[in-house]
Design an enzyme around this catalytic site. Structure first.
Site, PDB file in Angstrom:
ATOM      1  N   LYS A 123       0.815  -1.312   0.102  1.00 45.47           N
ATOM      2  CA  LYS A 123      -0.042  -0.019   0.007  1.00 45.47           C
ATOM      3  C   LYS A 123       0.862   1.212   0.082  1.00 45.47           C
ATOM      4  O   LYS A 123       1.803   1.344   0.805  1.00 45.47           O
ATOM      5  CB  LYS A 123      -0.700   0.187   1.273  1.00 45.47           C
ATOM      6  CG  LYS A 123      -2.241  -1.043   1.318  1.00 45.47           C
ATOM      7  CD  LYS A 123      -2.785  -0.745   2.593  1.00 45.47           C
ATOM      8  CE  LYS A 123      -4.016  -2.067   2.862  1.00 45.47           C
ATOM      9  NZ  LYS A 123      -5.132  -2.051   1.826  1.00 45.47           N
TER      10      LYS A 123
ATOM     11  N   GLY B  59     -11.020  -3.057   8.420  1.00 46.32           N
ATOM     12  CA  GLY B  59     -10.577  -3.184  10.161  1.00 46.32           C
ATOM     13  C   GLY B  59     -11.844  -3.302  10.956  1.00 46.32           C
ATOM     14  O   GLY B  59     -11.648  -3.168  12.097  1.00 46.32           O
TER      15      GLY B  59
ATOM     16  N   GLY C 257     -14.033  -5.134   5.395  1.00 44.89           N
ATOM     17  CA  GLY C 257     -14.807  -5.635   6.481  1.00 44.89           C
ATOM     18  C   GLY C 257     -15.176  -7.187   6.252  1.00 44.89           C
ATOM     19  O   GLY C 257     -16.034  -7.751   6.979  1.00 44.89           O
TER      20      GLY C 257
ATOM     21  N   ARG D 138     -23.087  -2.587  -4.262  1.00 43.76           N
ATOM     22  CA  ARG D 138     -24.425  -2.280  -4.639  1.00 43.76           C
ATOM     23  C   ARG D 138     -24.352  -1.055  -5.493  1.00 43.76           C
ATOM     24  O   ARG D 138     -25.160  -0.995  -6.656  1.00 43.76           O
ATOM     25  CB  ARG D 138     -25.609  -2.272  -3.573  1.00 43.76           C
ATOM     26  CG  ARG D 138     -25.812  -3.830  -3.180  1.00 43.76           C
ATOM     27  CD  ARG D 138     -27.335  -3.746  -2.594  1.00 43.76           C
ATOM     28  NE  ARG D 138     -27.776  -5.088  -2.116  1.00 43.76           N
ATOM     29  CZ  ARG D 138     -28.299  -5.889  -2.996  1.00 43.76           C
ATOM     30  NH1 ARG D 138     -28.843  -5.565  -4.281  1.00 43.76           N
ATOM     31  NH2 ARG D 138     -28.506  -7.215  -2.560  1.00 43.76           N
TER      32      ARG D 138
ATOM     33  N   GLY E 238      -8.743  -8.556   4.852  1.00 44.64           N
ATOM     34  CA  GLY E 238      -7.537  -7.752   5.742  1.00 44.64           C
ATOM     35  C   GLY E 238      -7.620  -8.391   6.927  1.00 44.64           C
ATOM     36  O   GLY E 238      -6.963  -9.558   7.160  1.00 44.64           O
ATOM     37  N   SER E 239      -7.937  -7.733   8.092  1.00 44.82           N
ATOM     38  CA  SER E 239      -7.854  -8.131   9.273  1.00 44.82           C
ATOM     39  C   SER E 239      -8.648  -9.374   9.476  1.00 44.82           C
ATOM     40  O   SER E 239      -8.418 -10.166  10.635  1.00 44.82           O
ATOM     41  CB  SER E 239      -8.529  -6.876  10.178  1.00 44.82           C
ATOM     42  OG  SER E 239      -8.371  -5.571   9.977  1.00 44.82           O
TER      43      SER E 239
END
Lengths: 295, 196
Positions: free
Chosen positions: A84, A156, A217, A168, A238-239
Site C-alpha cells: 500500500k 478493520g 470488512g 451495490r 484484511g484483518s
C-alpha cells in the site's frame, strides 16, 4: 520474427488483475503470515506493517511499510505481492515499484498524503488498485490509470455492511447505465463526475473497463460468497483472517467459499468449526470512516 | 457443437469462456467433478498455480481430471494451466499438482515479476500474420520431450507447444481480441470428435 517487447502497458497491468479473479488477496504483516496465506491458497498477499484493525486501534499516521519487511515477504512466497501507498503519495509508489512489488494499492486505509490529487498511475510500470465507494469514484480512478478497482467497504471493522453498500452502488449504477439512451449518458457522466467515454463504454459492455474486486470488512466464508454473488470478481480479506482465532483454517475456508460462492452446500461445509471470527465493530462505534478518504 | 470445459477454480476463466462462446462452442465452467462429464475439450486457465492446486484437491478434482486426461480429453493450458499440465516444474512448491500431460520442463515466474511482464508479436505456425501475445509473470518452457511440437517461440524459447491433443502456452491468448489460437484448439477438439 520478433518485435520488441513492451512492458508496463495498460493491457499488461490489467492482465495481472485478470489473473487474480476468483481469488482471495490476504493482508499479511510477517513472512510467516505470508506463508500461511500461500499455503491456504491465497492468490496474492498484501504486505503491510499493521492490519487495518490495528491501524484503527493505534491511531496516528499510517504510512507505506518498511522496504525490509516487504522484501522479507517477497522472499517468503511465490504468489504476487501487493503493498500500500498513501493516496497521492507518488514517491511511496516509486519506492514500491523499485522494490518490485507486483501491485500497488493506493489505499484509504493509510493516512492520505494529498487532499486533492490521486497518483498519476500512467507514469508507472507497476499496476495500481484503488478503492471506490461509487461508480463515479471508480471511473475517476480508472481515468487516472488504475488497473483494478476494489469496493472500499470499511477496513478493520469485520463488518460487511459497507462493502455491500459500495458494491451495490457501483453495480447498480452500471445496470442503470445499461438501460440509458445515448442522450442520458451525458447526464450520467455529469452526475458521476466521470469521463464520458468511460460511461459510454459501460453502456456498451455492461461492466467496468477493469476488474472489480471487493474489500473492507469481510470476515467469514459467507461474507466472501456474498460479495461474489453480488458481482465482485475476487475479494480482499484484511484483518478478518489474522485477527481471528484460527487464521490458517479460516483462510482456507474463505478461499474455498470464494470459488464455490454459488453452492450453499459447500459454503455450509467450509463454514463449520472455524473458531471465533474477529470481533468486529458497528459503524456507529467508529470515529473515522476510511471510505471517506479519496475524492 | 463441441462442449468445452473451462476450469473455473481461480484465474482468467471468464475470458476463455467468452472466447469459446464467440466461436460457437458450448461452454461449461468446471468447479466440481460432475462438471467433467461429457466434455470434448478442457481449458486450464492462467491464475495462480498454487491456488489452483489447493482448490483442485479440496474440490475432489485431481483424480477425475487425471483420469479424463488419460482417457483422451483434449486440454489447453495457458500460463498457470501450462504449469499444471507439465511433467516437470521448477521453482514450484513441493505440494504443487502436475498432471504430466505434456513432456515439458517449465520454470514458474521465469520471465520475472509483474514489472517485467510484457506484450509482443509472435510468429505462430499455421497463422499467416503475427499473433499479439501478453505475458504475465509468465512461466518459461526450458526443455521439451521429443514428441512435442513448438508452434511459437520468443527469444529462442518455446512459448506455444502441442503434443497430440494437449496444447500449452506461456502467454494469454484470452486477453487479446484475436481468437485464432482458441480456434486452433477448437480445430484440434473437432478433429478428435470426427475420429470418434
Amino acid at each position: 520474427m520478433s518485435s520488441s517487447p513492451v512492458t508496463g502497458s495498460f493491457p499488461v497491468k490489467r492482465g495481472l488483475a485478470e489473473m487474480l479473479k476468483g481469488g482471495v488477496i490476504m493482508d499479511v504483516v510477517t513472512p510467516e503470515q505470508a506463508k500461511i496465506a500461500e499455503d491456504a491458497g491465497a492468490c496474492a498477499v498484501m504486505a503491510l506493517e499493521r492490519v487495518p484493525a490495528d491501524i484503527r486501534k493505534d491511531g496516528g499516521v499510517a504510512r507505506m511499510s518498511d522496504p525490509e519487511m516487504i522484501e522479507g515477504i517477497k522472499k517468503a512466497v511465490s504468489i504476487p505481492v501487493m503493498a500500500k501507498a498513501r493516496i497521492g503519495h507518488f514517491v511511496e509508489a516509486q519506492v514500491l515499484q523499485s522494490l518490485g512489488v507486483d501491485f500497488v494499492d493506493e489505499s484509504e486505509v493509510l493516512t492520505p498524503a494529498d487532499e486533492a490529487h490521486h497518483i498519476d498511475k500512467y507514469k508507472f510500470a507497476v499496476p495500481f488498485v484503488c478503492g471506490a465507494t461509487n461508480l463515479g469514484e471508480a471511473l475517476r480512478r480508472i481515468s487516472e490509470g488504475a488497473a483494478m478497482i476494489r469496493s472500499k467497504g470499511e477496513a478493520g471493522t469485520g463488518n460487511v455492511v459497507e462493502a455491500v453498500r459500495h458494491l451495490r452502488s457501483i453495480l447498480g449504477d452500471i445496470r442503470r447505465i445499461g438501460t440509458a439512451d445515448s442522450a442520458e449518458l451525458f447526464d450520467w457522466a455529469k452526475k458521476l463526475q466521470a469521463p464520458l467515454p468511460l460511461v459510454q463504454e459501460i453502456a456498451q459492455t455492461g461492466k467496468l473497463p477493469v476488474p472489480l474486486f471487493c474489500a473492507g470488512g469481510l470476515a467469514t466464508p459467507a461474507d466472501a460468497a456474498l460479495a461474489m454473488q453480488l458481482g465482485a470478481e475476487a475479494v480482499f480479506v484484511g484483518s478478518g483472517i489474522f485477527k481471528s482465532e484460527t487464521p490458517a483454517v479460516r483462510a482456507k475456508a474463505i478461499v474455498e467459499a470464494t470459488t464455490h460462492f454459488d453452492n450453499p452446500d459447500i459454503l455450509a461445509k467450509v463454514s463449520r468449526g472455524l473458531g471465533a471470527p474477529m470481533t468486529g465493530i458497528g459503524m456507529d462505534e467508529i470515529n473515522q470512516r476510511y471510505a471517506e478518504r479519496g475524492w | 457443437m463441441a462442449r468445452i470445459g473451462v476450469l473455473a477454480l481461480q484465474g482468467a476463466f471468464a475470458a476463455h469462456a467468452e472466447k469459446f462462446i464467440a466461436l460457437g462452442a458450448d461452454v461449461v465452467e468446471v468447479r466440481r467433478p460432475e462438471h467433467l462429464t461429457g466434455l470434448d475439450g478442457l481449458v486450464l486457465p492462467g491464475g495462480e498455480s498454487t491456488t489452483m492446486s489447493n482448490l483442485l484437491t479440496s474440490s475432489g478434482l485431481v483424480g477425475p481430471l487425471a483420469n479424463a486426461i488419460v482417457s483422451g480429453l483434449a486440454v489447453f493450458g495457458t500460463c498457470a494451466g501450462m504449469i499444471l499440465l507439465s511433467s516437470n516444474i521448477l521453482d514450484g512448491r513441493d505440494d504443487q499438482i502436475s498432471f504430466s500431460a505434456i513432456d515439458a520442463t517449465v520454470r514458474r515466474n521465469a520471465y520475472g515479476r509483474q514489472v517485467d511482464s510484457f506484450e509482443c508479436d509472435l510468429s505462430v505456425t499455421s497463422l499467416d500474420t503475427p499473433f499479439h501475445a501478453i505475458f504475465i509473470r509468465a512461466p518459461a518452457i526450458e526443455t521439451l520431450g521429443s514428441g512435442v511440437e513448438v508452434l511459437a517461440s520468443w527469444n529462442d524459447a518455446p512459448v506455444l507447444i502441442r503434443s497430440g491433443r494437449i496444447m500449452a502456452a506461456s502467454f494469454h491468448p484470452e486477453l487479446t481480441p484475436d481468437s485464432r489460437i482458441h480456434r486452433l484448439f477448437l480445430d484440434l477438439v473437432e478433429s478428435q470428435l470426427a475420429v470418434r
